[in-house]
Motif scaffolding. Structure first.
Motif, PDB file in Angstrom:
ATOM      1  N   ALA A 479     -27.701  27.517  70.086  1.00 54.54           N
ATOM      2  CA  ALA A 479     -28.513  26.680  69.302  1.00 54.54           C
ATOM      3  C   ALA A 479     -29.432  27.377  68.517  1.00 54.54           C
ATOM      4  CB  ALA A 479     -29.288  25.851  70.099  1.00 54.54           C
ATOM      5  N   LYS A 480     -29.592  26.919  67.381  1.00 55.86           N
ATOM      6  CA  LYS A 480     -30.222  27.840  66.388  1.00 55.86           C
ATOM      7  C   LYS A 480     -31.724  27.266  66.263  1.00 55.86           C
ATOM      8  CE  LYS A 480     -26.436  28.649  63.279  1.00 55.86           C
ATOM      9  NZ  LYS A 480     -25.971  28.647  61.712  1.00 55.86           N
ATOM     10  N   SER A 481     -32.154  26.196  66.983  1.00 54.72           N
ATOM     11  CA  SER A 481     -33.508  25.790  67.153  1.00 54.72           C
ATOM     12  C   SER A 481     -33.390  24.871  68.374  1.00 54.72           C
ATOM     13  CB  SER A 481     -34.026  25.175  65.899  1.00 54.72           C
ATOM     14  OG  SER A 481     -33.311  24.076  65.663  1.00 54.72           O
ATOM     15  N   ASN A 482     -34.815  24.586  68.579  1.00 60.25           N
ATOM     16  CA  ASN A 482     -35.066  23.583  69.904  1.00 60.25           C
ATOM     17  C   ASN A 482     -36.254  22.775  69.297  1.00 60.25           C
ATOM     18  OD1 ASN A 482     -35.339  22.391  72.399  1.00 60.25           O
ATOM     19  ND2 ASN A 482     -36.005  24.261  73.302  1.00 60.25           N
ATOM     20  N   PRO A 483     -36.136  21.970  68.573  1.00 55.91           N
ATOM     21  CA  PRO A 483     -37.350  21.293  68.125  1.00 55.91           C
ATOM     22  C   PRO A 483     -37.811  20.108  69.069  1.00 55.91           C
ATOM     23  CG  PRO A 483     -35.482  20.252  66.993  1.00 55.91           C
ATOM     24  CD  PRO A 483     -34.994  21.483  67.792  1.00 55.91           C
ATOM     25  N   GLY A 495     -31.549  20.950  66.862  1.00 59.31           N
ATOM     26  CA  GLY A 495     -31.171  22.176  66.135  1.00 59.31           C
ATOM     27  C   GLY A 495     -29.683  22.256  66.124  1.00 59.31           C
ATOM     28  N   ASP A 496     -29.078  23.005  64.986  1.00 53.56           N
ATOM     29  CA  ASP A 496     -27.876  23.146  64.585  1.00 53.56           C
ATOM     30  C   ASP A 496     -27.073  23.784  66.033  1.00 53.56           C
ATOM     31  OD1 ASP A 496     -28.372  21.815  62.373  1.00 53.56           O
ATOM     32  OD2 ASP A 496     -28.112  23.583  61.230  1.00 53.56           O
ATOM     33  N   ILE A 497     -25.912  23.941  66.224  1.00 51.02           N
ATOM     34  CA  ILE A 497     -25.214  24.516  67.214  1.00 51.02           C
ATOM     35  C   ILE A 497     -23.781  25.265  66.639  1.00 51.02           C
ATOM     36  CG2 ILE A 497     -26.211  23.182  69.118  1.00 51.02           C
ATOM     37  CD1 ILE A 497     -23.627  21.900  69.482  1.00 51.02           C
ATOM     38  N   ASP A 498     -23.439  26.563  67.470  1.00 52.51           N
ATOM     39  CA  ASP A 498     -22.487  26.952  67.091  1.00 52.51           C
ATOM     40  C   ASP A 498     -21.685  27.112  68.325  1.00 52.51           C
ATOM     41  OD1 ASP A 498     -22.888  27.538  64.502  1.00 52.51           O
ATOM     42  OD2 ASP A 498     -23.546  29.434  64.696  1.00 52.51           O
ATOM     43  N   ILE A 499     -20.233  27.012  68.399  1.00 48.88           N
ATOM     44  CA  ILE A 499     -19.371  27.063  69.532  1.00 48.88           C
ATOM     45  C   ILE A 499     -18.552  28.073  69.101  1.00 48.88           C
ATOM     46  CG2 ILE A 499     -17.610  25.677  70.997  1.00 48.88           C
ATOM     47  CD1 ILE A 499     -19.078  23.269  70.209  1.00 48.88           C
ATOM     48  N   THR A 564     -15.012  30.036  65.252  1.00 51.69           N
ATOM     49  CA  THR A 564     -16.405  29.496  65.482  1.00 51.69           C
ATOM     50  C   THR A 564     -16.516  28.217  64.804  1.00 51.69           C
ATOM     51  OG1 THR A 564     -17.616  31.704  65.412  1.00 51.69           O
ATOM     52  CG2 THR A 564     -18.879  29.768  65.131  1.00 51.69           C
ATOM     53  N   ILE A 565     -17.051  27.117  65.605  1.00 56.39           N
ATOM     54  CA  ILE A 565     -17.281  25.770  65.284  1.00 56.39           C
ATOM     55  C   ILE A 565     -18.667  25.599  65.131  1.00 56.39           C
ATOM     56  CG2 ILE A 565     -16.853  23.323  65.589  1.00 56.39           C
ATOM     57  CD1 ILE A 565     -14.471  24.116  67.189  1.00 56.39           C
ATOM     58  N   SER A 566     -19.062  25.156  63.786  1.00 52.16           N
ATOM     59  CA  SER A 566     -20.604  25.028  63.660  1.00 52.16           C
ATOM     60  C   SER A 566     -21.007  23.720  63.190  1.00 52.16           C
ATOM     61  CB  SER A 566     -21.223  25.714  62.220  1.00 52.16           C
ATOM     62  OG  SER A 566     -21.119  27.213  62.534  1.00 52.16           O
ATOM     63  N   ILE A 567     -21.847  23.000  64.107  1.00 57.92           N
ATOM     64  CA  ILE A 567     -22.276  21.731  64.061  1.00 57.92           C
ATOM     65  C   ILE A 567     -23.769  21.599  63.545  1.00 57.92           C
ATOM     66  CG2 ILE A 567     -22.582  19.570  65.337  1.00 57.92           C
ATOM     67  CD1 ILE A 567     -20.610  20.604  67.533  1.00 57.92           C
ATOM     68  N   THR A 568     -23.998  20.731  62.252  1.00 58.84           N
ATOM     69  CA  THR A 568     -25.270  20.665  61.624  1.00 58.84           C
ATOM     70  C   THR A 568     -25.481  19.282  61.389  1.00 58.84           C
ATOM     71  OG1 THR A 568     -24.127  21.062  59.670  1.00 58.84           O
ATOM     72  CG2 THR A 568     -24.828  23.046  60.701  1.00 58.84           C
TER      73      THR A 568
END
Length: 796
Positions: A479-483, A495-499, A564-568
């Protein structure tokens, strides 16, 4: 013509080359010297040469019979000497002299009438030691049709101590003698040596076994006189068990006399100085005349308490310099069979039918694997056999096994992670080897990263682990962030995530599922895109038991490299009852959890390949429910004549009871309306105010206990809270209702009334399922879905 000239040149060169091979360097080719292969002898004392030199004239008239002319001197190197020389007519008489000469052909008469041999160059220190000899031919060879031929027998010569290399006999002729000058190599001098080796190094177990054959080989005749082999601590030679098999020059009855001139003695003793066991083999007859070999076998006793495991290394001593000071004669180990595996295969959690490395069971000693016993092949609980291994014997014929169909191990138990085969007959003469190969396994999606080991069990004599694979998670999630998020608010960004898959083609052409926690739902469908690899995906969508719980990502084609699958653009609606703390996303689905895909999952309750936190829900700080102090028990409060007053009731300094939020208790029939998400409610058409809105959770409407009770006609002072027991009570002149936080039940007096939802705290209020509470007071409850409204009616 040119061709013929070339051929003549080649022929001339060839003749010259052959002359160099057959004879040593000479002044001119009156005679040729052919020397037997030079023997190797030791230095010091007289050494048996047992060789001959053939002297042959080039023509029938090589020798003229002029004794003043046909003569030559033969000299040994400095320090070498002979003591006797003579002429013989029979080869059997030659050994009577150090040097002997015989007429072979082309010269008529007995040898002594044809040729003289005279000793020359006596030593200044000993007149009986001669460095050389002279040959004189006294008759002509011209009358014969055969080429003249003399044979020199080099029987023995004295070799000085320290000499080494070639022994060269130098030939000097006299004038125009028929002899040729030259240098003849008649022997080679080297140090005596015994080459020591072990033909076989068996594995020993506790008790006694035979070691050998141990080979003792002379590098020259006479080198062997004795050999001593000293064992390390814990090992001892067994007396009277040595078997000596001599060969070549060391064999018994070598000269055919039916005697035992090549006998040997063996001695066993403990070396007092060091307490070690020594085997001595000694030659008692004459020394060998041809370099020979001994083969020694002997029993060894192993004291398990003292013997060190590993190589059994004997110390070597001998009459000549041994080729090695030590010799490995065997090996000793408590481990009777070894279990090894080929290079581990790469394995990924969640995939079916993955190949593992082959396993080898190797006996160290024949008969280690016990007959009529089972060998079990056990995988850990997070792996199962997909293709059971093929089991085969290699290297020996007497060792045999029993397997299932097609030589495969037999399934065992119901969990799918056990297999077995049976040792039918043990090995006897040679250690056996069993190969376990061509197996495939299924690996749990959340299997621990690291080694996959097959555990070998059973009573057949083999135990141990074999590492057959290295397990890796199928994916990593970041996860790119954890608000931080808050309760009761819509459309909050996480936060956006990458799988990312662990390797190419780990993600199958199936669905990836991204699941979100209870009471946290997606406000909208996130954006999904491929940021690495050559994966292709179809349109993503949301599904689940409740809307917006699961994000489905259909994979149409796997990637040849890690994808890589990015979820935004992930936005959450956070309910009032959402748990405080981390928002944990789980990733699974048949694309990464093939082993659980279908109607019969292999690993029940292991659905997720990984998880990640991409938001945090802030915890609320809440006062005691309804503002009550909670310092008295319900039993005490209900039994008091002057009931404890909560804040907001008449008589405690709070005007809440006189406001629209506190309807006046009356005994008439009531028509009550509560609205989801609205902080007002109605009783008989009159509007009242609350501080918490009703909400729905799991298809049940929750309303603050205090306001629900007052709407039903309960006086505020009769709504009580026990902080120690985390319990509340409401009562009027006819009914007493008890509510325990977290319990799926209400109590009417002492009767338990089951409920499918539990009371809980929210925003400082006790929230109760309104249908259960109202029904306990005898009211009727209806749900108006169109108006998102609860309607309650009472008769009095």
């Amino acid at each position: 013509m040119l061709f013929l000239k070339s051929m003549r040149v080649v022929a001339t060169m060839l003749v010259c080359f052959l002359g160099c091979l057959l004879w040593t360097s000479q002044a001119r080719a009156d005679t040729y010297y052919r020397v037997d292969t030079p023997p190797t002898v030791a230095d010091g004392d007289f050494q048996q040469i047992n060789s001959k030199i053939t002297i042959e004239g080039t023509t029938t008239s090589t020798f003229t019979g002029d004794s003043r002319k046909d003569r030559a001197e033969f000299r040994l190197p400095s320090g070498f000497y002979i003591t006797t020389a003579g002429t013989v007519d029979n080869i059997d008489d030659a050994p009577g002299f150090d040097i002997a000469v015989r007429v072979a052909q082309g010269l008529e008469g007995k040898s002594k009438d044809v040729v003289d041999i005279n000793l020359i160059d006596p030593s200044s220190s000993n007149p009986n030691h001669y460095r050389g000899f002279e040959l004189v031919v006294k008759k002509s060879s011209a009358s014969s049709t055969s080429l003249p031929q003399l044979v020199l027998y080099i029987n023995k010569i004295y070799v000085p101590r320290g000499a080494s290399g070639n022994v060269v006999l130098r030939v000097d002729r006299s004038g125009n003698s028929g002899f040729s000058s030259g240098n003849l190599t008649v022997a080679q001098v080297a140090s005596q040596r015994l080459d020591i080796s072990s033909e076989k190094t068996p594995f020993l177990t506790s008790g006694s076994q035979t070691v050998g054959p141990i080979l003792v080989t002379e590098n020259m005749p006479g080198a062997f006189k004795y050999i001593e082999l000293t064992l390390p601590a814990g090992y001892s030679w067994i007396p009277d068990t040595a078997t000596i098999n001599p060969g070549l020059g060391l064999t018994r009855d070598y000269d055919g006399s039916n005697g035992n001139e090549r006998d040997y003695t063996t001695a066993y003793f403990d070396e007092k100085r060091y307490g070690q066991s020594v085997l001595r083999v000694e030659l008692t007859g004459a020394a060998s005349v041809v370099a020979g070999t001994l083969r020694i076998e002997c029993g060894v006793d192993v004291d398990e308490g003292k013997a060190a495991a590993g190589s059994i290394i004997a110390t070597v001593e001998g009459s000549a310099k041994p080729s090695a000071k030590t010799l490995t004669i065997g090996n000793f180990s408590e481990q009777k069979a070894t279990v090894t595996a080929d290079s581990p295969k790469a394995l990924y959690g969640g995939l079916l039918g993955q190949e593992i490395a082959d396993i080898t069971i190797s006996e160290l000693v024949p008969g280690t694997l016990t007959g009529e016993r089972k060998v079990t092949l056990a995988l850990p609980s997070w792996a199962k056999w997909d293709v059971y291994p093929t089991v085969q014997v290699q290297g020996v014929t007497e060792l045999s096994i029993i397997t299932g169909q097609d030589e495969k191990a037999t399934p065992m138990g119901s969990d799918g992670n056990m297999a077995q085969f049976v040792i039918d007959r043990p090995s006897q003469n040679d250690a056996g080897k069993i190969i376990i190969k061509d197996a495939k396994v299924n690996v749990q999606v959340d299997a621990p990263a690291g080694d996959l080991k097959v555990n070998l069990l059973g009573s057949a004599g083999v135990t141990g682990d074999a590492t057959v694979g290295t397990v890796k998670p199928p994916l990593t999630i970041t996860a790119k962030s954890n608000p931080s998020l808050v309760h009761g608010r819509l459309n909050q960004q996480a936060g956006d995530i990458d799988i990312t898959e662990a390797a190419g083609r780990v993600f199958l052409a199936q669905q990836i599922w991204v699941d979100f926690p209870d009471r946290v739902s997606l406000s909208s469908t996130p954006q999904v895109k491929i940021t690495s690899g050559n994966l292709t995906i179809a349109q993503v969508y949301l599904t689940g038991e409740r809307e917006k719980r699961r994000l489905v990502i259909p994979i149409e084609m796997a990637s040849t490299t890690p994808g890589t699958i990015s979820i935004t653009d992930i936005f959450y609606d956070v309910g009032n009852l959402a748990a405080d703390g981390d928002v944990v996303i789980h990733v699974g689905g048949p694309a990464v959890n093939e082993v659980n895909h279908g109607s019969f999952p292999l690993f029940v309750a292991h659905d997720w390949a990984g998880s990640v936190v991409n938001a945090n829900i802030q915890a609320k700080t809440t006062p005691p429910p309804d503002g009550a102090t909670g310092d008295q028990k319900l039993e005490d409060m209900i039994g008091e004549s002057d009931l404890v007053k909560e804040p907001g009731t008449p008589g405690n300094g709070n005007a809440e009871a006189d406001t629209p939020g506190a309807p006046t208790p009356i005994t008439q029939a009531r028509n009550i309306l509560f609205f989801l998400g609205n902080e007002t409610y109605r009783v008989n058409g009159q509007t009242y105010q609350m501080d918490v809105s009703p909400y729905m959770d799991n298809d049940r409407v929750f309303i603050p206990l205090r306001y629900a009770g007052m709407a039903l006609g309960i006086q505020p002072q009769n709504i009580l809270w026990d902080g120690e027991k985390q319990a509340a009570a409401l009562y009027n002149q006819n009914t007493l209702i008890r509510v325990n936080l977290g319990e799926n039940a209400l109590y009417r007096f002492e009767t338990k009334i089951e409920s499918d939802a539990a009371a809980h705290l929210y925003s400082g209020r006790i929230m109760v399922p309104i249908r259960a509470l109202a029904t306990a007071f005898g009211a009727n409850v209806e749900w108006d879905a169109g108006n998102q409204m609860v309607k309650i009616t009472t008769n009095s």
